[in-house]
Every structure is written in C-alpha cells, then in structure tokens.
Write a protein that holds these residues in place. Structure first.
Motif, PDB file in Angstrom:
ATOM      1  N   GLU A   6       0.830  -1.194   0.000  1.00 26.33           N
ATOM      2  CA  GLU A   6       0.000   0.000   0.000  1.00 26.33           C
ATOM      3  C   GLU A   6       0.871   1.253   0.000  1.00 26.33           C
ATOM      4  O   GLU A   6       1.961   1.267   0.585  1.00 26.33           O
ATOM      5  CB  GLU A   6      -0.924   0.028   1.227  1.00 26.33           C
ATOM      6  CG  GLU A   6      -1.853  -1.175   1.346  1.00 26.33           C
ATOM      7  CD  GLU A   6      -1.281  -2.294   2.198  1.00 26.33           C
ATOM      8  OE1 GLU A   6      -2.058  -3.162   2.639  1.00 26.33           O
ATOM      9  OE2 GLU A   6      -0.050  -2.296   2.444  1.00 26.33           O
ATOM     10  N   SER A   7       0.369   2.311  -0.616  1.00 25.85           N
ATOM     11  CA  SER A   7       1.079   3.581  -0.644  1.00 25.85           C
ATOM     12  C   SER A   7       0.083   4.713  -0.853  1.00 25.85           C
ATOM     13  O   SER A   7      -1.070   4.480  -1.196  1.00 25.85           O
ATOM     14  CB  SER A   7       2.146   3.601  -1.740  1.00 25.85           C
ATOM     15  OG  SER A   7       1.557   3.455  -3.022  1.00 25.85           O
ATOM     16  N   GLY A   8       0.536   5.937  -0.654  1.00 24.75           N
ATOM     17  CA  GLY A   8      -0.277   7.104  -0.921  1.00 24.75           C
ATOM     18  C   GLY A   8      -0.832   7.809   0.294  1.00 24.75           C
ATOM     19  O   GLY A   8      -1.455   8.867   0.154  1.00 24.75           O
ATOM     20  N   GLY A   9      -0.623   7.259   1.479  1.00 23.12           N
ATOM     21  CA  GLY A   9      -1.127   7.896   2.685  1.00 23.12           C
ATOM     22  C   GLY A   9      -0.332   9.136   3.036  1.00 23.12           C
ATOM     23  O   GLY A   9       0.694   9.439   2.435  1.00 23.12           O
ATOM     24  N   GLY A  10      -0.827   9.861   4.027  1.00 25.64           N
ATOM     25  CA  GLY A  10      -0.161  11.070   4.456  1.00 25.64           C
ATOM     26  C   GLY A  10      -1.019  11.884   5.388  1.00 25.64           C
ATOM     27  O   GLY A  10      -2.065  11.432   5.858  1.00 25.64           O
ATOM     28  N   LEU A  11      -0.571  13.097   5.649  1.00 25.05           N
ATOM     29  CA  LEU A  11      -1.275  14.036   6.514  1.00 25.05           C
ATOM     30  C   LEU A  11      -2.029  15.043   5.657  1.00 25.05           C
ATOM     31  O   LEU A  11      -1.437  15.698   4.791  1.00 25.05           O
ATOM     32  CB  LEU A  11      -0.282  14.754   7.433  1.00 25.05           C
ATOM     33  CG  LEU A  11      -0.836  15.874   8.301  1.00 25.05           C
ATOM     34  CD1 LEU A  11      -1.854  15.330   9.292  1.00 25.05           C
ATOM     35  CD2 LEU A  11       0.296  16.594   9.019  1.00 25.05           C
ATOM     36  N   VAL A  12      -3.330  15.153   5.886  1.00 25.62           N
ATOM     37  CA  VAL A  12      -4.165  16.095   5.150  1.00 25.62           C
ATOM     38  C   VAL A  12      -5.095  16.815   6.110  1.00 25.62           C
ATOM     39  O   VAL A  12      -5.394  16.331   7.198  1.00 25.62           O
ATOM     40  CB  VAL A  12      -4.997  15.406   4.049  1.00 25.62           C
ATOM     41  CG1 VAL A  12      -4.088  14.791   2.991  1.00 25.62           C
ATOM     42  CG2 VAL A  12      -5.907  14.347   4.657  1.00 25.62           C
ATOM     43  N   GLN A  13      -5.561  17.985   5.691  1.00 21.12           N
ATOM     44  CA  GLN A  13      -6.525  18.748   6.466  1.00 21.12           C
ATOM     45  C   GLN A  13      -7.934  18.239   6.219  1.00 21.12           C
ATOM     46  O   GLN A  13      -8.207  17.621   5.183  1.00 21.12           O
ATOM     47  CB  GLN A  13      -6.432  20.227   6.109  1.00 21.12           C
ATOM     48  CG  GLN A  13      -5.099  20.868   6.435  1.00 21.12           C
ATOM     49  CD  GLN A  13      -5.057  22.334   6.063  1.00 21.12           C
ATOM     50  OE1 GLN A  13      -6.020  22.884   5.531  1.00 21.12           O
ATOM     51  NE2 GLN A  13      -3.941  22.980   6.347  1.00 21.12           N
ATOM     52  N   PRO A  14      -8.849  18.446   7.153  1.00 19.49           N
ATOM     53  CA  PRO A  14     -10.245  18.070   6.912  1.00 19.49           C
ATOM     54  C   PRO A  14     -10.758  18.692   5.620  1.00 19.49           C
ATOM     55  O   PRO A  14     -10.509  19.858   5.330  1.00 19.49           O
ATOM     56  CB  PRO A  14     -10.971  18.625   8.130  1.00 19.49           C
ATOM     57  CG  PRO A  14      -9.940  18.653   9.201  1.00 19.49           C
ATOM     58  CD  PRO A  14      -8.649  18.998   8.503  1.00 19.49           C
ATOM     59  N   GLY A  15     -11.475  17.877   4.849  1.00 23.24           N
ATOM     60  CA  GLY A  15     -11.965  18.318   3.553  1.00 23.24           C
ATOM     61  C   GLY A  15     -11.025  18.038   2.408  1.00 23.24           C
ATOM     62  O   GLY A  15     -11.411  18.199   1.241  1.00 23.24           O
ATOM     63  N   GLY A  16      -9.817  17.601   2.716  1.00 24.79           N
ATOM     64  CA  GLY A  16      -8.834  17.310   1.695  1.00 24.79           C
ATOM     65  C   GLY A  16      -9.041  15.958   1.049  1.00 24.79           C
ATOM     66  O   GLY A  16      -9.978  15.221   1.365  1.00 24.79           O
ATOM     67  N   SER A  17      -8.120  15.608   0.139  1.00 20.43           N
ATOM     68  CA  SER A  17      -8.223  14.375  -0.631  1.00 20.43           C
ATOM     69  C   SER A  17      -6.902  13.632  -0.647  1.00 20.43           C
ATOM     70  O   SER A  17      -5.828  14.235  -0.541  1.00 20.43           O
ATOM     71  CB  SER A  17      -8.649  14.671  -2.071  1.00 20.43           C
ATOM     72  OG  SER A  17      -9.925  15.292  -2.130  1.00 20.43           O
ATOM     73  N   TRP A 109      -1.622  -9.753   5.897  1.00 28.31           N
ATOM     74  CA  TRP A 109      -1.766  -8.318   6.119  1.00 28.31           C
ATOM     75  C   TRP A 109      -0.395  -7.657   6.127  1.00 28.31           C
ATOM     76  O   TRP A 109       0.517  -8.089   6.822  1.00 28.31           O
ATOM     77  CB  TRP A 109      -2.495  -8.046   7.426  1.00 28.31           C
ATOM     78  CG  TRP A 109      -3.895  -8.559   7.431  1.00 28.31           C
ATOM     79  CD1 TRP A 109      -4.377  -9.654   8.083  1.00 28.31           C
ATOM     80  CD2 TRP A 109      -5.014  -7.994   6.734  1.00 28.31           C
ATOM     81  NE1 TRP A 109      -5.723  -9.812   7.840  1.00 28.31           N
ATOM     82  CE2 TRP A 109      -6.135  -8.807   7.013  1.00 28.31           C
ATOM     83  CE3 TRP A 109      -5.171  -6.882   5.893  1.00 28.31           C
ATOM     84  CZ2 TRP A 109      -7.405  -8.543   6.490  1.00 28.31           C
ATOM     85  CZ3 TRP A 109      -6.427  -6.628   5.364  1.00 28.31           C
ATOM     86  CH2 TRP A 109      -7.522  -7.443   5.668  1.00 28.31           C
ATOM     87  N   GLY A 110      -0.265  -6.605   5.341  1.00 27.57           N
ATOM     88  CA  GLY A 110       0.986  -5.885   5.263  1.00 27.57           C
ATOM     89  C   GLY A 110       1.067  -4.770   6.280  1.00 27.57           C
ATOM     90  O   GLY A 110       0.345  -4.747   7.281  1.00 27.57           O
ATOM     91  N   GLN A 111       1.965  -3.824   6.033  1.00 29.88           N
ATOM     92  CA  GLN A 111       2.157  -2.706   6.956  1.00 29.88           C
ATOM     93  C   GLN A 111       1.106  -1.618   6.780  1.00 29.88           C
ATOM     94  O   GLN A 111       0.899  -0.810   7.681  1.00 29.88           O
ATOM     95  CB  GLN A 111       3.550  -2.107   6.779  1.00 29.88           C
ATOM     96  CG  GLN A 111       4.675  -3.053   7.175  1.00 29.88           C
ATOM     97  CD  GLN A 111       6.044  -2.416   7.039  1.00 29.88           C
ATOM     98  OE1 GLN A 111       6.198  -1.390   6.378  1.00 29.88           O
ATOM     99  NE2 GLN A 111       7.034  -3.018   7.671  1.00 29.88           N
ATOM    100  N   GLY A 112       0.447  -1.592   5.632  1.00 27.75           N
ATOM    101  CA  GLY A 112      -0.556  -0.580   5.380  1.00 27.75           C
ATOM    102  C   GLY A 112       0.065   0.787   5.134  1.00 27.75           C
ATOM    103  O   GLY A 112       1.278   0.949   5.091  1.00 27.75           O
ATOM    104  N   THR A 113      -0.803   1.776   4.978  1.00 31.39           N
ATOM    105  CA  THR A 113      -0.354   3.149   4.802  1.00 31.39           C
ATOM    106  C   THR A 113      -1.161   4.054   5.723  1.00 31.39           C
ATOM    107  O   THR A 113      -2.383   3.942   5.812  1.00 31.39           O
ATOM    108  CB  THR A 113      -0.478   3.592   3.326  1.00 31.39           C
ATOM    109  OG1 THR A 113       0.047   4.908   3.174  1.00 31.39           O
ATOM    110  CG2 THR A 113      -1.927   3.555   2.848  1.00 31.39           C
TER     111      THR A 113
END
Length: 119
Positions: A6-17, A109-113
C-alpha cells in the motif's frame, strides 16, 4: 504467494483528498474480490470498500459518496480515491483480496499506509 504493498497515505486537512494505491506482486484472478480496510487506534479492522473482478463496488456507510474504489486488472492494482476527508477517517489503511468462494484472503496483512486527517 501474492504480496501487496500500500502507498499514498499522508497528513491532510479536513476536507482534503488522498489517493491510495495497492500494488500486487502477481496476477489476481477475477474470482478474488479486492478491498480496502482500515484500522484506527483501539478499534477493530473494518472493511471500507470492495470491488469485484467485474467492477461491482460496495462501500461502508461511513464513506459512501466520499470514497471511490477502482481496480486495474491488467496492472494488478487497486486504488482508493478519498475526498472530503474527516478526522474520523484517520487510520492505517490496508488492501487485501478474498476468494469469493472460500473467503480466504489472498495475502498476509501488510504494513498498510497511514492516513491522518488533522487541521
């Protein structure tokens, strides 16, 4: 043995994508449904969205209308487009597949994102 990353996770503000990606090391037959799961701290892992080999989708009520799951069988990849993110969406997100007949998971199950929604 199929492995999923899995990839693509991160920190986003409410309402973000965010757009999450799941890459498989090998081909996955259409008899396996692919899904995105998430697990928040102190809670059980839950199924967020699933998609069949033919493209039929299902979503948890909490994400319906905000998340979209897609599948590229040629690339052996699964994606999760997440819009209008809320703080309750904060969790580690995992992908996996299940055989529609046996119910067995296609991979460990992997490490996830990590997805974190915070101001």
């Amino acid at each position: 043995q199929v492995q999923l990353v899995e990839s693509g996770g991160g920190l986003v503000q409410p309402g973000g994508s965010l757009r999450l990606s799941c890459a498989a090391s090998g081909s996955i037959p259409s008899t396996y449904d692919m899904g995105w799961y998430r697990q928040a701290p102190g809670k059980q892992r839950e199924l967020v969205a699933s998609i069949t080999g033919g493209g039929s989708t299902n979503y948890a009520d909490s994400v319906k209308g905000r998340f979209t799951i897609s599948r590229d069988n040629a690339k052996n990849a699964v994606y999760l487009q997440m819009n209008s993110l809320k703080s309750d969406d904060t969790a580690v997100y995992y992908c996996n597949g299940r055989n529609v007949f046996s119910g067995y998971y296609v991979a460990p199950w992997g490490q996830g994102t990590q997805v974190t929604v915070s101001p």
